[in-house]
Design a protein around this motif. Structure first.
Motif, PDB file in Angstrom:
ATOM      1  N   ASN A 109      -6.286   2.578   4.392  1.00  0.00           N
ATOM      2  CA  ASN A 109      -6.711   2.601   3.004  1.00  0.00           C
ATOM      3  C   ASN A 109      -5.463   2.713   2.134  1.00  0.00           C
ATOM      4  O   ASN A 109      -4.419   3.189   2.578  1.00  0.00           O
ATOM      5  CB  ASN A 109      -7.625   3.797   2.730  1.00  0.00           C
ATOM      6  CG  ASN A 109      -8.892   3.763   3.552  1.00  0.00           C
ATOM      7  OD1 ASN A 109      -9.701   2.854   3.424  1.00  0.00           O
ATOM      8  ND2 ASN A 109      -9.074   4.739   4.430  1.00  0.00           N
ATOM      9  N   GLU A 110      -5.573   2.285   0.887  1.00  0.00           N
ATOM     10  CA  GLU A 110      -4.431   2.298  -0.020  1.00  0.00           C
ATOM     11  C   GLU A 110      -4.832   2.934  -1.343  1.00  0.00           C
ATOM     12  O   GLU A 110      -5.922   2.693  -1.856  1.00  0.00           O
ATOM     13  CB  GLU A 110      -3.943   0.870  -0.263  1.00  0.00           C
ATOM     14  CG  GLU A 110      -2.842   0.736  -1.311  1.00  0.00           C
ATOM     15  CD  GLU A 110      -2.476  -0.713  -1.574  1.00  0.00           C
ATOM     16  OE1 GLU A 110      -1.786  -0.984  -2.575  1.00  0.00           O
ATOM     17  OE2 GLU A 110      -2.895  -1.591  -0.788  1.00  0.00           O
ATOM     18  N   ILE A 111      -3.936   3.749  -1.902  1.00  0.00           N
ATOM     19  CA  ILE A 111      -4.133   4.268  -3.256  1.00  0.00           C
ATOM     20  C   ILE A 111      -2.907   3.898  -4.072  1.00  0.00           C
ATOM     21  O   ILE A 111      -1.783   3.970  -3.587  1.00  0.00           O
ATOM     22  CB  ILE A 111      -4.384   5.794  -3.252  1.00  0.00           C
ATOM     23  CG1 ILE A 111      -4.845   6.256  -4.635  1.00  0.00           C
ATOM     24  CG2 ILE A 111      -3.176   6.576  -2.777  1.00  0.00           C
ATOM     25  CD1 ILE A 111      -5.457   7.645  -4.640  1.00  0.00           C
ATOM     26  N   LEU A 112      -3.126   3.437  -5.296  1.00  0.00           N
ATOM     27  CA  LEU A 112      -2.057   2.925  -6.155  1.00  0.00           C
ATOM     28  C   LEU A 112      -1.964   3.762  -7.419  1.00  0.00           C
ATOM     29  O   LEU A 112      -2.986   4.073  -8.048  1.00  0.00           O
ATOM     30  CB  LEU A 112      -2.327   1.458  -6.491  1.00  0.00           C
ATOM     31  CG  LEU A 112      -1.391   0.761  -7.483  1.00  0.00           C
ATOM     32  CD1 LEU A 112      -1.236  -0.715  -7.126  1.00  0.00           C
ATOM     33  CD2 LEU A 112      -1.901   0.879  -8.935  1.00  0.00           C
ATOM     34  N   LEU A 113      -0.735   4.109  -7.808  1.00  0.00           N
ATOM     35  CA  LEU A 113      -0.462   4.851  -9.043  1.00  0.00           C
ATOM     36  C   LEU A 113       0.447   4.006  -9.925  1.00  0.00           C
ATOM     37  O   LEU A 113       1.559   3.654  -9.509  1.00  0.00           O
ATOM     38  CB  LEU A 113       0.210   6.190  -8.731  1.00  0.00           C
ATOM     39  CG  LEU A 113       0.831   6.941  -9.919  1.00  0.00           C
ATOM     40  CD1 LEU A 113      -0.246   7.385 -10.905  1.00  0.00           C
ATOM     41  CD2 LEU A 113       1.649   8.132  -9.436  1.00  0.00           C
ATOM     42  N   VAL A 114      -0.009   3.683 -11.135  1.00  0.00           N
ATOM     43  CA  VAL A 114       0.819   2.937 -12.080  1.00  0.00           C
ATOM     44  C   VAL A 114       1.763   3.905 -12.786  1.00  0.00           C
ATOM     45  O   VAL A 114       1.325   4.912 -13.354  1.00  0.00           O
ATOM     46  CB  VAL A 114      -0.052   2.203 -13.123  1.00  0.00           C
ATOM     47  CG1 VAL A 114       0.824   1.467 -14.132  1.00  0.00           C
ATOM     48  CG2 VAL A 114      -0.990   1.222 -12.437  1.00  0.00           C
ATOM     49  N   THR A 115       3.054   3.596 -12.756  1.00  0.00           N
ATOM     50  CA  THR A 115       4.049   4.473 -13.380  1.00  0.00           C
ATOM     51  C   THR A 115       4.741   3.828 -14.570  1.00  0.00           C
ATOM     52  O   THR A 115       5.457   4.497 -15.311  1.00  0.00           O
ATOM     53  CB  THR A 115       5.111   4.902 -12.347  1.00  0.00           C
ATOM     54  OG1 THR A 115       5.663   3.741 -11.729  1.00  0.00           O
ATOM     55  CG2 THR A 115       4.489   5.800 -11.282  1.00  0.00           C
ATOM     56  N   HIS A 116       4.539   2.519 -14.765  1.00  0.00           N
ATOM     57  CA  HIS A 116       5.126   1.844 -15.922  1.00  0.00           C
ATOM     58  C   HIS A 116       4.356   0.553 -16.176  1.00  0.00           C
ATOM     59  O   HIS A 116       4.006  -0.171 -15.237  1.00  0.00           O
ATOM     60  CB  HIS A 116       6.607   1.524 -15.673  1.00  0.00           C
ATOM     61  CG  HIS A 116       7.284   0.890 -16.856  1.00  0.00           C
ATOM     62  ND1 HIS A 116       7.737   1.625 -17.936  1.00  0.00           N
ATOM     63  CD2 HIS A 116       7.571  -0.405 -17.130  1.00  0.00           C
ATOM     64  CE1 HIS A 116       8.276   0.801 -18.820  1.00  0.00           C
ATOM     65  NE2 HIS A 116       8.190  -0.430 -18.358  1.00  0.00           N
ATOM     66  N   GLY A 117       4.100   0.260 -17.442  1.00  0.00           N
ATOM     67  CA  GLY A 117       3.422  -0.977 -17.794  1.00  0.00           C
ATOM     68  C   GLY A 117       1.935  -0.949 -17.496  1.00  0.00           C
ATOM     69  O   GLY A 117       1.315   0.111 -17.408  1.00  0.00           O
ATOM     70  N   ARG A 118       1.379  -2.142 -17.314  1.00  0.00           N
ATOM     71  CA  ARG A 118      -0.043  -2.292 -17.046  1.00  0.00           C
ATOM     72  C   ARG A 118      -0.235  -3.286 -15.900  1.00  0.00           C
ATOM     73  O   ARG A 118       0.565  -4.202 -15.709  1.00  0.00           O
ATOM     74  CB  ARG A 118      -0.795  -2.791 -18.282  1.00  0.00           C
ATOM     75  CG  ARG A 118      -0.691  -1.878 -19.491  1.00  0.00           C
ATOM     76  CD  ARG A 118      -1.444  -2.447 -20.667  1.00  0.00           C
ATOM     77  NE  ARG A 118      -2.884  -2.393 -20.456  1.00  0.00           N
ATOM     78  CZ  ARG A 118      -3.671  -1.404 -20.868  1.00  0.00           C
ATOM     79  NH1 ARG A 118      -3.161  -0.375 -21.520  1.00  0.00           N
ATOM     80  NH2 ARG A 118      -4.967  -1.434 -20.648  1.00  0.00           N
ATOM     81  N   LEU A 119      -1.315  -3.113 -15.165  1.00  0.00           N
ATOM     82  CA  LEU A 119      -1.647  -4.011 -14.072  1.00  0.00           C
ATOM     83  C   LEU A 119      -3.146  -4.301 -14.086  1.00  0.00           C
ATOM     84  O   LEU A 119      -3.954  -3.424 -14.410  1.00  0.00           O
ATOM     85  CB  LEU A 119      -1.297  -3.385 -12.717  1.00  0.00           C
ATOM     86  CG  LEU A 119       0.167  -3.285 -12.318  1.00  0.00           C
ATOM     87  CD1 LEU A 119       0.298  -2.508 -11.010  1.00  0.00           C
ATOM     88  CD2 LEU A 119       0.784  -4.670 -12.168  1.00  0.00           C
ATOM     89  N   THR A 120      -3.490  -5.513 -13.728  1.00  0.00           N
ATOM     90  CA  THR A 120      -4.882  -5.840 -13.414  1.00  0.00           C
ATOM     91  C   THR A 120      -4.989  -5.873 -11.901  1.00  0.00           C
ATOM     92  O   THR A 120      -4.234  -6.577 -11.233  1.00  0.00           O
ATOM     93  CB  THR A 120      -5.289  -7.193 -14.006  1.00  0.00           C
ATOM     94  OG1 THR A 120      -5.219  -7.120 -15.436  1.00  0.00           O
ATOM     95  CG2 THR A 120      -6.717  -7.545 -13.599  1.00  0.00           C
ATOM     96  N   VAL A 121      -5.887  -5.060 -11.369  1.00  0.00           N
ATOM     97  CA  VAL A 121      -6.015  -4.942  -9.915  1.00  0.00           C
ATOM     98  C   VAL A 121      -7.478  -5.132  -9.525  1.00  0.00           C
ATOM     99  O   VAL A 121      -8.385  -4.985 -10.350  1.00  0.00           O
ATOM    100  CB  VAL A 121      -5.514  -3.571  -9.407  1.00  0.00           C
ATOM    101  CG1 VAL A 121      -4.095  -3.299  -9.889  1.00  0.00           C
ATOM    102  CG2 VAL A 121      -6.438  -2.437  -9.843  1.00  0.00           C
TER     103      VAL A 121
END
Length: 211
Positions: A109-121
Motif C-alpha cells: 500500500n502507498e500513502i502520499l504527502l504533498v509538501t509543495h505545490g498541487r497534484l491531481t492524483v
C-alpha cells in the motif's frame, strides 16, 4: 493461594530461556547478497547512529525526461536500516505538466504527502471505478496495494511529495512502459488493447519498444 499464583505468573512473564534475545533491528549488510528473506544483518558492533539516518531525499530529482518527473527512492538498498522493518519511502518531483503514469505496486500500500505545490492524483478500483482528487500542500492520499494509480502536476509550478510504503519491496510496474517499452509483438499489443497499428508503433517509438 492467590499470592502463590501471582508469584508464578510474574515469574513466567519475566523469565526466558538463557539463549533467547530480542533483536531490535537488522541493519542490512549491503555487501552480502539479497535473499527472499532480506539482507543479512550487519555486525551490531559496527552499527552506528548514522545507519539510522538517510539524507538522500533532501535534493530534488532530475525532471528533464519524457515524463517531466523524478522518483528518488529510499528503499533498503539505499537505506540499510529499513531491512526487516517492512517500510520504505520515496520522493516525487514533478515539473509543470509532469506525470507519474498509471502504475501499480504489487507488494505494498502507498500513502502520499504533498509538501509543495498541487497534484491531481487517483486510482482505479478492481471494479473499474476511478477515484480522483486534487491535492494541496499538507494533504495526504492513499493508494491500495496492486491498484493502478497516478500522480499529475497539472499546474504551473513545481510539485513535490513524499510517498511511504508498508513494504521494503513495493514493486513497480508502469502500464505504458509495460505495453510499449518492450519487444512484445505489435500485433499482440494491438489485439489486446484495441489500438490501431499506427498508434502502437508511435508509442513504441516514443518509449523505446521494438518488434
Amino acid at each position: 493461594m492467590l499470592h502463590i499464583i501471582l508469584c508464578l505468573t510474574i515469574s513466567l512473564l519475566f523469565s526466558s530461556p538463557s539463549k533467547a534475545t530480542v533483536q531490535d533491528f537488522c541493519v542490512a549488510d549491503l555487501t552480502a547478497p539479497d535473499t527472499p528473506a532480506g539482507y543479512h544483518c550487519k555486525d551490531p558492533k559496527k552499527v552506528t547512529a548514522d545507519d539510522f539516518v538517510y539524507s538522500g531525499l533532501a535534493a530534488p530529482g532530475n525532471t528533464t525526461n519524457i515524463i517531466s518527473a523524478a522518483v528518488t527512492p529510499a528503499f533498503v538498498s539505499q537505506f540499510a536500516a529499513l531491512n526487516g522493518l517492512g517500510l520504505s519511502a520515496a520522493r516525487l518531483d514533478l515539473a509543470p505538466g509532469g506525470v507519474i503514469p498509471l502504475h501499480t505496486h504489487p507488494g505494498a500500500n502507498e500513502i502520499l504527502l504533498v509538501t509543495h505545490g498541487r497534484l491531481t492524483v487517483g486510482f482505479i478500483s478492481s471494479a473499474n471505478v476511478p477515484y480522483v482528487k486534487s491535492l494541496k500542500k499538507g494533504d495526504i492520499a492513499v493508494f491500495p496495494q496492486g491498484l493502478l494509480h497516478f500522480q499529475l502536476n497539472d499546474h504551473k509550478t513545481h510539485a513535490q511529495s513524499f510517498v511511504f510504503f508498508n513494504s521494503p519491496y513495493p514493486g513497480l510496474q508502469l502500464l505504458d512502459f509495460a505495453l510499449f517499452a518492450n519487444d512484445l509483438a505489435s500485433i499482440l499489443v494491438e489485439k489486446t488493447t484495441f489500438l490501431d497499428e499506427a498508434t502502437v508503433k508511435k508509442l513504441k517509438g516514443v518509449l523505446g519498444g521494438t518488434n
